[in-house]
Design an enzyme around this catalytic site. Structure first.
Site, PDB file in Angstrom:
ATOM      1  N   HIS A 155      -1.567   9.686  18.609  1.00 39.01           N
ATOM      2  CA  HIS A 155      -2.229   8.431  18.220  1.00 39.01           C
ATOM      3  C   HIS A 155      -1.808   7.359  19.223  1.00 39.01           C
ATOM      4  O   HIS A 155      -0.734   7.453  19.807  1.00 39.01           O
ATOM      5  CB  HIS A 155      -1.783   8.062  16.797  1.00 39.01           C
ATOM      6  CG  HIS A 155      -2.655   7.056  16.124  1.00 39.01           C
ATOM      7  ND1 HIS A 155      -2.661   5.721  16.475  1.00 39.01           N
ATOM      8  CD2 HIS A 155      -3.564   7.183  15.133  1.00 39.01           C
ATOM      9  CE1 HIS A 155      -3.527   5.068  15.708  1.00 39.01           C
ATOM     10  NE2 HIS A 155      -4.094   5.922  14.893  1.00 39.01           N
TER      11      HIS A 155
ATOM     12  N   LYS B 191      -6.677   8.229   3.623  1.00 38.78           N
ATOM     13  CA  LYS B 191      -6.759   6.802   3.273  1.00 38.78           C
ATOM     14  C   LYS B 191      -6.523   6.639   1.777  1.00 38.78           C
ATOM     15  O   LYS B 191      -6.956   7.480   0.985  1.00 38.78           O
ATOM     16  CB  LYS B 191      -8.144   6.253   3.646  1.00 38.78           C
ATOM     17  CG  LYS B 191      -8.462   6.320   5.155  1.00 38.78           C
ATOM     18  CD  LYS B 191      -7.701   5.288   5.960  1.00 38.78           C
ATOM     19  CE  LYS B 191      -8.053   5.367   7.420  1.00 38.78           C
ATOM     20  NZ  LYS B 191      -7.348   4.403   8.257  1.00 38.78           N
TER      21      LYS B 191
HETATM   22  C1  RUB Z   1      -9.395   5.170  11.716  1.00 36.41           C
HETATM   23  C2  RUB Z   1      -7.923   5.221  11.868  1.00 36.41           C
HETATM   24  C3  RUB Z   1      -7.307   5.273  13.213  1.00 36.41           C
HETATM   25  C4  RUB Z   1      -8.158   4.665  14.264  1.00 36.41           C
HETATM   26  C5  RUB Z   1      -7.330   4.152  15.438  1.00 36.41           C
HETATM   27  O1  RUB Z   1      -9.722   4.958  10.349  1.00 36.41           O
HETATM   28  O2  RUB Z   1      -7.183   5.229  10.893  1.00 36.41           O
HETATM   29  O3  RUB Z   1      -6.013   4.717  13.162  1.00 36.41           O
HETATM   30  O4  RUB Z   1      -8.943   5.717  14.679  1.00 36.41           O
HETATM   31  O5  RUB Z   1      -8.227   3.757  16.458  1.00 36.41           O
HETATM   32  P1  RUB Z   1     -11.260   4.670   9.990  1.00 36.41           P
HETATM   33  P2  RUB Z   1      -8.342   4.628  17.803  1.00 36.41           P
HETATM   34  O6  RUB Z   1     -12.023   5.937  10.267  1.00 36.41           O
HETATM   35  O7  RUB Z   1     -11.246   4.320   8.532  1.00 36.41           O
HETATM   36  O8  RUB Z   1     -11.694   3.551  10.867  1.00 36.41           O
HETATM   37  O9  RUB Z   1      -8.754   5.999  17.337  1.00 36.41           O
HETATM   38  O10 RUB Z   1      -9.395   3.910  18.596  1.00 36.41           O
HETATM   39  O11 RUB Z   1      -7.015   4.622  18.452  1.00 36.41           O
END
Ligand code: RUB
Length: 409
Positions: free
Chosen positions: A265, A149
Protein backbone atom coordinates in the site's frame (compact mmCIF):
# COMPACT_ATOMS: atom_id res chain seq x y z
CA UNK A 1 36.51 23.50 -12.55
CA UNK A 2 34.20 22.67 -15.44
CA UNK A 3 30.48 23.20 -15.42
CA UNK A 4 27.86 20.57 -14.48
CA UNK A 5 26.30 21.26 -17.87
CA UNK A 6 26.96 18.63 -20.50
CA UNK A 7 24.13 19.56 -22.79
CA UNK A 8 23.86 17.60 -25.96
CA UNK A 9 26.07 14.76 -24.76
CA UNK A 10 24.41 11.32 -25.08
CA UNK A 11 22.65 9.96 -22.00
CA UNK A 12 24.77 7.15 -20.56
CA UNK A 13 22.28 4.61 -19.16
CA UNK A 14 25.04 2.04 -18.55
CA UNK A 15 27.21 4.03 -16.18
CA UNK A 16 24.84 6.55 -14.66
CA UNK A 17 21.60 6.79 -12.71
CA UNK A 18 19.52 8.96 -15.02
CA UNK A 19 16.88 11.28 -13.53
CA UNK A 20 14.22 13.43 -15.12
CA UNK A 21 13.14 16.48 -13.10
CA UNK A 22 10.46 19.07 -13.77
CA UNK A 23 11.77 22.46 -12.64
CA UNK A 24 9.88 25.65 -11.83
CA UNK A 25 12.20 28.62 -11.29
CA UNK A 26 12.65 32.34 -11.96
CA UNK A 27 16.32 31.68 -12.73
CA UNK A 28 17.58 30.78 -16.19
CA UNK A 29 16.80 27.05 -16.21
CA UNK A 30 20.44 26.21 -16.90
CA UNK A 31 21.33 27.84 -13.57
CA UNK A 32 18.60 25.89 -11.78
CA UNK A 33 19.77 22.66 -13.38
CA UNK A 34 23.35 23.34 -12.31
CA UNK A 35 22.16 24.07 -8.76
CA UNK A 36 20.41 20.67 -8.63
CA UNK A 37 23.39 18.80 -10.07
CA UNK A 38 25.78 20.53 -7.68
CA UNK A 39 23.68 20.06 -4.54
CA UNK A 40 23.01 16.41 -5.26
CA UNK A 41 26.61 15.50 -6.11
CA UNK A 42 29.83 17.43 -5.38
CA UNK A 43 28.78 21.04 -4.94
CA UNK A 44 27.05 23.39 -2.55
CA UNK A 45 25.84 27.03 -2.68
CA UNK A 46 29.36 28.44 -3.07
CA UNK A 47 32.69 27.35 -4.50
CA UNK A 48 34.87 25.34 -2.08
CA UNK A 49 38.63 24.98 -1.93
CA UNK A 50 38.42 21.27 -1.15
CA UNK A 51 36.75 20.24 -4.41
CA UNK A 52 39.44 19.22 -6.89
CA UNK A 53 39.15 18.35 -10.55
CA UNK A 54 39.45 14.63 -9.97
CA UNK A 55 36.53 14.53 -7.52
CA UNK A 56 34.48 16.80 -9.77
CA UNK A 57 35.11 14.76 -12.90
CA UNK A 58 34.57 11.39 -11.22
CA UNK A 59 31.59 12.13 -9.00
CA UNK A 60 29.99 15.28 -10.36
CA UNK A 61 26.45 14.97 -11.71
CA UNK A 62 25.92 15.91 -15.35
CA UNK A 63 23.04 17.90 -16.82
CA UNK A 64 22.69 16.33 -20.24
CA UNK A 65 19.41 17.72 -21.48
CA UNK A 66 17.08 20.65 -20.91
CA UNK A 67 13.74 20.66 -22.74
CA UNK A 68 11.30 23.28 -21.56
CA UNK A 69 10.84 22.79 -17.83
CA UNK A 70 12.23 19.23 -17.90
CA UNK A 71 15.89 18.48 -17.24
CA UNK A 72 17.84 15.24 -17.39
CA UNK A 73 20.54 14.83 -14.75
CA UNK A 74 22.75 11.77 -14.63
CA UNK A 75 24.63 10.66 -11.54
CA UNK A 76 27.80 8.49 -11.75
CA UNK A 77 27.32 5.05 -10.21
CA UNK A 78 30.24 5.81 -7.89
CA UNK A 79 27.97 8.37 -6.19
CA UNK A 80 26.01 5.40 -4.79
CA UNK A 81 26.80 2.86 -2.07
CA UNK A 82 28.45 -0.33 -3.18
CA UNK A 83 26.61 -2.21 -0.42
CA UNK A 84 24.05 -4.70 -1.68
CA UNK A 85 20.95 -2.72 -2.66
CA UNK A 86 20.24 0.27 -0.43
CA UNK A 87 17.35 2.56 -1.33
CA UNK A 88 17.87 5.14 1.44
CA UNK A 89 21.19 6.38 0.06
CA UNK A 90 19.85 6.30 -3.49
CA UNK A 91 16.95 8.54 -2.48
CA UNK A 92 19.28 10.92 -0.64
CA UNK A 93 21.09 11.47 -3.94
CA UNK A 94 18.21 11.60 -6.44
CA UNK A 95 15.48 12.98 -4.16
CA UNK A 96 17.21 14.73 -1.31
CA UNK A 97 18.11 18.35 -0.52
CA UNK A 98 17.10 19.58 -3.97
CA UNK A 99 13.45 19.91 -2.93
CA UNK A 100 14.46 22.58 -0.44
CA UNK A 101 16.68 24.67 -2.72
CA UNK A 102 15.64 28.33 -2.38
CA UNK A 103 16.62 28.95 -6.01
CA UNK A 104 13.77 26.72 -7.16
CA UNK A 105 10.05 27.46 -6.84
CA UNK A 106 9.33 23.80 -7.49
CA UNK A 107 11.06 20.61 -8.57
CA UNK A 108 9.56 17.18 -9.17
CA UNK A 109 11.37 13.90 -9.76
CA UNK A 110 9.39 12.51 -12.70
CA UNK A 111 11.40 9.39 -13.53
CA UNK A 112 14.61 7.53 -12.79
CA UNK A 113 16.40 4.73 -14.60
CA UNK A 114 19.13 2.62 -13.02
CA UNK A 115 22.10 0.94 -14.72
CA UNK A 116 22.48 -2.84 -14.54
CA UNK A 117 25.21 -2.47 -11.91
CA UNK A 118 22.63 -1.06 -9.48
CA UNK A 119 19.64 -3.13 -10.60
CA UNK A 120 21.69 -6.28 -9.95
CA UNK A 121 22.03 -5.29 -6.29
CA UNK A 122 18.29 -5.89 -5.80
CA UNK A 123 16.33 -9.15 -5.97
CA UNK A 124 12.84 -7.93 -6.91
CA UNK A 125 9.60 -9.79 -6.07
CA UNK A 126 9.61 -13.39 -4.79
CA UNK A 127 6.20 -14.16 -6.32
CA UNK A 128 5.28 -11.29 -8.63
CA UNK A 129 2.05 -11.04 -10.56
CA UNK A 130 2.43 -14.54 -11.99
CA UNK A 131 3.09 -16.06 -8.58
CA UNK A 132 -0.04 -14.47 -7.14
CA UNK A 133 -2.08 -15.71 -10.11
CA UNK A 134 -0.68 -19.22 -9.66
CA UNK A 135 -1.60 -19.25 -5.98
CA UNK A 136 -5.14 -18.13 -6.88
CA UNK A 137 -5.41 -20.40 -9.90
CA UNK A 138 -6.46 -17.36 -11.99
CA UNK A 139 -4.13 -17.28 -15.01
CA UNK A 140 -5.71 -14.51 -17.08
CA UNK A 141 -8.70 -12.61 -15.75
CA UNK A 142 -8.17 -9.45 -13.70
CA UNK A 143 -7.97 -10.24 -10.00
CA UNK A 144 -10.83 -8.67 -8.06
CA UNK A 145 -10.49 -7.66 -4.45
CA UNK A 146 -11.90 -5.68 -1.59
CA UNK A 147 -10.67 -3.70 1.36
CA UNK A 148 -12.49 -4.59 4.56
CA UNK A 149 -14.63 -1.58 5.47
CA UNK A 150 -15.04 0.21 7.80
CA UNK A 151 -11.26 0.47 7.66
CA UNK A 152 -11.19 0.23 11.47
CA UNK A 153 -13.71 -1.06 13.99
CA UNK A 154 -14.68 -4.61 13.04
CA UNK A 155 -13.59 -7.30 15.53
CA UNK A 156 -11.78 -10.42 14.27
CA UNK A 157 -14.98 -12.43 13.92
CA UNK A 158 -16.72 -9.79 11.80
CA UNK A 159 -13.59 -9.18 9.75
CA UNK A 160 -13.50 -12.88 8.94
CA UNK A 161 -17.24 -12.82 8.17
CA UNK A 162 -16.63 -9.95 5.71
CA UNK A 163 -13.80 -11.88 4.05
CA UNK A 164 -15.89 -15.07 3.81
CA UNK A 165 -18.83 -13.22 2.24
CA UNK A 166 -16.50 -11.41 -0.17
CA UNK A 167 -14.99 -14.72 -1.25
CA UNK A 168 -18.37 -16.39 -1.50
CA UNK A 169 -19.34 -13.53 -3.79
CA UNK A 170 -16.46 -14.33 -6.13
CA UNK A 171 -13.59 -12.12 -5.03
CA UNK A 172 -10.01 -13.38 -5.33
CA UNK A 173 -8.46 -10.96 -2.86
CA UNK A 174 -9.16 -8.96 0.25
CA UNK A 175 -6.97 -6.88 2.52
CA UNK A 176 -6.72 -4.99 5.75
CA UNK A 177 -6.90 -1.27 5.22
CA UNK A 178 -3.83 0.87 5.71
CA UNK A 179 -4.67 2.06 9.23
CA UNK A 180 -5.45 -1.38 10.67
CA UNK A 181 -2.57 -3.32 12.18
CA UNK A 182 -2.86 -4.48 15.81
CA UNK A 183 -5.46 -2.35 17.63
CA UNK A 184 -7.27 -3.50 20.76
CA UNK A 185 -10.59 -3.83 18.90
CA UNK A 186 -9.02 -6.26 16.42
CA UNK A 187 -5.79 -7.89 17.68
CA UNK A 188 -3.67 -9.02 14.73
CA UNK A 189 -3.31 -12.61 15.94
CA UNK A 190 -7.04 -13.13 16.48
CA UNK A 191 -7.79 -11.44 13.13
CA UNK A 192 -5.24 -13.50 11.23
CA UNK A 193 -6.47 -16.80 12.72
CA UNK A 194 -10.14 -15.95 12.07
CA UNK A 195 -9.47 -14.83 8.49
CA UNK A 196 -7.35 -17.92 7.82
CA UNK A 197 -10.27 -20.11 8.91
CA UNK A 198 -12.57 -18.19 6.54
CA UNK A 199 -10.11 -18.66 3.64
CA UNK A 200 -9.76 -22.37 4.42
CA UNK A 201 -13.56 -22.70 4.42
CA UNK A 202 -13.77 -20.91 1.07
CA UNK A 203 -11.08 -23.17 -0.36
CA UNK A 204 -12.93 -26.26 0.84
CA UNK A 205 -15.91 -24.86 -1.09
CA UNK A 206 -13.75 -24.57 -4.21
CA UNK A 207 -12.84 -20.89 -4.03
CA UNK A 208 -9.21 -19.75 -3.71
CA UNK A 209 -8.69 -16.35 -2.10
CA UNK A 210 -5.94 -14.30 -0.44
CA UNK A 211 -6.28 -11.75 2.33
CA UNK A 212 -3.37 -9.37 3.04
CA UNK A 213 -2.76 -8.85 6.76
CA UNK A 214 -1.21 -5.45 7.42
CA UNK A 215 2.11 -5.88 9.26
CA UNK A 216 3.18 -2.23 8.95
CA UNK A 217 5.27 -1.49 12.03
CA UNK A 218 8.74 -0.34 13.13
CA UNK A 219 11.68 -1.53 11.10
CA UNK A 220 13.24 -3.72 13.78
CA UNK A 221 9.95 -5.56 14.41
CA UNK A 222 8.35 -5.97 10.98
CA UNK A 223 10.01 -9.24 9.92
CA UNK A 224 9.23 -10.82 13.30
CA UNK A 225 5.59 -9.70 13.05
CA UNK A 226 5.33 -11.03 9.48
CA UNK A 227 6.75 -14.39 10.57
CA UNK A 228 4.16 -14.59 13.36
CA UNK A 229 1.32 -13.59 11.03
CA UNK A 230 2.45 -16.22 8.56
CA UNK A 231 2.51 -18.84 11.31
CA UNK A 232 -1.07 -17.88 12.24
CA UNK A 233 -2.17 -18.68 8.69
CA UNK A 234 -1.80 -15.48 6.65
CA UNK A 235 -1.66 -16.14 2.90
CA UNK A 236 -0.45 -12.60 2.08
CA UNK A 237 0.99 -9.71 4.06
CA UNK A 238 0.63 -5.99 3.48
CA UNK A 239 3.14 -3.18 4.04
CA UNK A 240 2.53 0.57 3.88
CA UNK A 241 5.76 1.29 2.01
CA UNK A 242 5.95 5.06 2.51
CA UNK A 243 5.34 4.97 6.26
CA UNK A 244 7.46 1.83 6.82
CA UNK A 245 10.15 2.50 4.24
CA UNK A 246 11.43 0.71 1.17
CA UNK A 247 13.87 -1.14 3.41
CA UNK A 248 10.97 -2.79 5.22
CA UNK A 249 9.58 -4.18 1.96
CA UNK A 250 13.06 -5.33 1.00
CA UNK A 251 13.71 -6.99 4.38
CA UNK A 252 10.49 -8.98 4.09
CA UNK A 253 10.95 -9.86 0.41
CA UNK A 254 14.53 -10.98 0.87
CA UNK A 255 13.90 -12.93 4.08
CA UNK A 256 13.70 -16.64 3.21
CA UNK A 257 11.33 -17.26 6.12
CA UNK A 258 8.64 -15.08 4.50
CA UNK A 259 6.90 -17.37 2.04
CA UNK A 260 3.79 -15.34 1.20
CA UNK A 261 3.30 -12.46 -1.27
CA UNK A 262 3.69 -8.84 -0.17
CA UNK A 263 0.87 -6.43 -1.02
CA UNK A 264 2.27 -2.89 -0.97
CA UNK A 265 0.00 0.00 0.00
CA UNK A 266 1.27 3.51 -0.67
CA UNK A 267 -0.57 5.63 1.92
CA UNK A 268 1.03 9.08 2.43
CA UNK A 269 2.37 9.08 -1.12
CA UNK A 270 -0.01 11.92 -1.91
CA UNK A 271 2.14 14.22 0.24
CA UNK A 272 4.64 14.30 -2.62
CA UNK A 273 3.04 12.72 -5.68
CA UNK A 274 -0.05 14.91 -5.95
CA UNK A 275 1.53 18.28 -6.86
CA UNK A 276 2.43 18.18 -10.57
CA UNK A 277 5.19 20.75 -10.01
CA UNK A 278 6.82 19.67 -6.75
CA UNK A 279 7.71 16.35 -5.12
CA UNK A 280 8.16 12.86 -6.51
CA UNK A 281 5.96 11.23 -9.15
CA UNK A 282 4.60 7.72 -8.49
CA UNK A 283 6.79 6.27 -11.24
CA UNK A 284 10.11 6.37 -9.34
CA UNK A 285 8.32 4.90 -6.29
CA UNK A 286 6.87 2.09 -8.40
CA UNK A 287 10.31 1.23 -9.79
CA UNK A 288 11.81 1.17 -6.28
CA UNK A 289 9.00 -1.04 -4.93
CA UNK A 290 9.65 -3.57 -7.70
CA UNK A 291 13.40 -3.51 -7.02
CA UNK A 292 12.72 -4.05 -3.29
CA UNK A 293 10.38 -6.98 -3.88
CA UNK A 294 6.77 -5.86 -3.61
CA UNK A 295 4.52 -8.47 -5.25
CA UNK A 296 1.50 -6.17 -5.67
CA UNK A 297 1.37 -2.36 -5.61
CA UNK A 298 -1.36 0.29 -5.62
CA UNK A 299 -0.88 2.46 -8.71
CA UNK A 300 -4.19 4.30 -8.71
CA UNK A 301 -7.11 4.01 -11.11
CA UNK A 302 -5.48 5.62 -14.16
CA UNK A 303 -7.45 8.82 -13.65
CA UNK A 304 -10.83 7.05 -13.26
CA UNK A 305 -11.46 6.61 -9.47
CA UNK A 306 -11.52 8.88 -6.37
CA UNK A 307 -7.80 9.42 -5.87
CA UNK A 308 -6.46 12.14 -8.15
CA UNK A 309 -3.92 10.96 -10.65
CA UNK A 310 -3.31 11.41 -14.34
CA UNK A 311 -3.18 8.73 -16.95
CA UNK A 312 0.58 9.01 -16.50
CA UNK A 313 -0.09 6.09 -14.17
CA UNK A 314 -0.02 4.04 -17.39
CA UNK A 315 3.76 4.36 -17.04
CA UNK A 316 3.34 2.73 -13.65
CA UNK A 317 1.73 -0.24 -15.37
CA UNK A 318 4.86 -0.60 -17.49
CA UNK A 319 7.05 -0.19 -14.43
CA UNK A 320 5.10 -3.04 -12.79
CA UNK A 321 4.80 -5.38 -15.76
CA UNK A 322 7.57 -4.42 -18.17
CA UNK A 323 10.49 -6.70 -19.01
CA UNK A 324 13.09 -3.94 -19.06
CA UNK A 325 14.37 -4.88 -15.58
CA UNK A 326 15.68 -8.25 -14.33
CA UNK A 327 12.83 -8.94 -11.91
CA UNK A 328 9.51 -10.74 -11.69
CA UNK A 329 6.54 -8.50 -12.42
CA UNK A 330 4.42 -6.69 -9.83
CA UNK A 331 0.62 -7.03 -9.79
CA UNK A 332 -0.72 -3.50 -10.40
CA UNK A 333 -3.57 -2.76 -7.98
CA UNK A 334 -6.21 -0.32 -9.20
CA UNK A 335 -8.06 0.90 -6.14
CA UNK A 336 -9.50 4.07 -4.63
CA UNK A 337 -13.14 4.98 -5.19
CA UNK A 338 -13.70 1.95 -7.42
CA UNK A 339 -17.21 0.65 -8.05
CA UNK A 340 -18.67 -1.70 -10.68
CA UNK A 341 -19.68 1.18 -13.00
CA UNK A 342 -16.06 2.20 -13.60
CA UNK A 343 -14.47 -1.24 -13.89
CA UNK A 344 -14.94 -1.34 -17.66
CA UNK A 345 -13.15 2.03 -18.05
CA UNK A 346 -10.26 0.92 -15.84
CA UNK A 347 -9.82 -2.42 -17.60
CA UNK A 348 -9.95 -0.67 -20.99
CA UNK A 349 -6.97 1.46 -19.87
CA UNK A 350 -5.10 -1.11 -17.81
CA UNK A 351 -5.72 -4.40 -19.58
CA UNK A 352 -6.38 -7.69 -17.79
CA UNK A 353 -3.17 -8.07 -15.78
CA UNK A 354 -4.38 -5.98 -12.86
CA UNK A 355 -6.07 -6.36 -9.50
CA UNK A 356 -9.29 -4.34 -9.43
CA UNK A 357 -10.08 -3.51 -5.81
CA UNK A 358 -13.00 -1.83 -4.06
CA UNK A 359 -13.90 -1.10 -0.47
CA UNK A 360 -16.98 1.09 -0.55
CA UNK A 361 -17.79 -0.34 -3.97
CA UNK A 362 -18.36 -3.72 -2.29
CA UNK A 363 -19.42 -2.93 1.31
CA UNK A 364 -21.75 -0.17 0.12
CA UNK A 365 -23.89 -2.42 -2.09
CA UNK A 366 -27.58 -2.37 -1.02
CA UNK A 367 -27.51 -6.16 -0.91
CA UNK A 368 -24.56 -6.32 1.50
CA UNK A 369 -21.00 -7.59 1.16
CA UNK A 370 -21.69 -10.80 -0.74
CA UNK A 371 -23.93 -9.02 -3.24
CA UNK A 372 -21.35 -6.25 -3.50
CA UNK A 373 -18.65 -8.81 -4.23
CA UNK A 374 -20.87 -10.43 -6.84
CA UNK A 375 -21.56 -7.05 -8.43
CA UNK A 376 -17.92 -6.11 -8.91
CA UNK A 377 -16.97 -9.66 -9.93
CA UNK A 378 -19.68 -9.50 -12.56
CA UNK A 379 -18.32 -6.13 -13.74
CA UNK A 380 -14.86 -7.67 -14.09
CA UNK A 381 -16.28 -10.69 -15.96
CA UNK A 382 -18.12 -8.38 -18.34
CA UNK A 383 -14.97 -6.34 -19.01
CA UNK A 384 -12.95 -9.53 -19.54
CA UNK A 385 -15.54 -10.93 -21.95
CA UNK A 386 -15.84 -7.60 -23.75
CA UNK A 387 -19.57 -7.37 -23.01
CA UNK A 388 -20.90 -3.87 -22.21
CA UNK A 389 -21.74 -3.75 -18.48
CA UNK A 390 -25.31 -2.60 -19.14
CA UNK A 391 -25.83 -5.67 -21.35
CA UNK A 392 -24.24 -8.02 -18.82
CA UNK A 393 -26.34 -6.50 -16.03
CA UNK A 394 -29.52 -7.73 -17.69
CA UNK A 395 -28.70 -11.26 -16.48
CA UNK A 396 -26.73 -10.31 -13.37
CA UNK A 397 -28.88 -8.52 -10.84
CA UNK A 398 -26.12 -7.64 -8.36
CA UNK A 399 -24.34 -5.70 -11.11
CA UNK A 400 -27.63 -4.12 -12.20
CA UNK A 401 -28.26 -2.89 -8.65
CA UNK A 402 -24.70 -1.56 -8.39
CA UNK A 403 -25.06 0.37 -11.65
CA UNK A 404 -28.38 1.74 -10.43
CA UNK A 405 -26.84 2.72 -7.08
CA UNK A 406 -23.60 4.36 -8.21
CA UNK A 407 -24.00 4.90 -11.94
CA UNK A 408 -21.16 4.30 -14.33
CA UNK A 409 -18.47 6.04 -16.40
C1 RUB B 1 -9.88 2.33 -1.09
C2 RUB B 1 -8.85 2.16 -0.03
C3 RUB B 1 -7.42 2.37 -0.34
C4 RUB B 1 -7.20 3.31 -1.47
C5 RUB B 1 -5.84 4.00 -1.38
O1 RUB B 1 -11.17 2.24 -0.50
O2 RUB B 1 -9.16 1.84 1.11
O3 RUB B 1 -6.74 2.76 0.83
O4 RUB B 1 -7.23 2.48 -2.57
O5 RUB B 1 -5.65 4.72 -2.58
P1 RUB B 1 -12.44 2.60 -1.43
P2 RUB B 1 -4.56 4.22 -3.65
O6 RUB B 1 -12.53 1.53 -2.48
O7 RUB B 1 -13.61 2.58 -0.50
O8 RUB B 1 -12.16 3.94 -2.02
O9 RUB B 1 -5.00 2.83 -4.03
O10 RUB B 1 -4.68 5.22 -4.77
O11 RUB B 1 -3.24 4.24 -2.99
Amino acid sequence: MDSYLHLGEPVDQDNYVVCKYRVTTDLPIEKAAEAIAAEQSTGTWTGISTLNTEIFNNLGARVVDISGDEIIVEFPTDDFSIEVGAVPQILSVIAGNLFGLGALKGVRLEDVTFPKSILSQFKGPKFGADGIRKALDRPEKPLVGTIVKPKIGLDPKNTAKYVYEAGAGGLTNSKDDETLVDQAFCPIEDRTVAVAEALDRLESEGHKMMHAINVSTRGDKIVELAEKVQSWGAREIMVDVITCGFGAVQALAEDPSIKVPIHVHRTMHGAFTKDPLHGIAMLPLTKLVRMCGGDALHIGTLGVGKMSGSTKEDSNLTACLGNDVPYKTVMPVCSGGVYPGIVEAIVKKAGFNVQIQAGGGVAGHPGGVKAGAMGISQAVDAAYLGIPKEEYAKDHKELAIALETWGSK
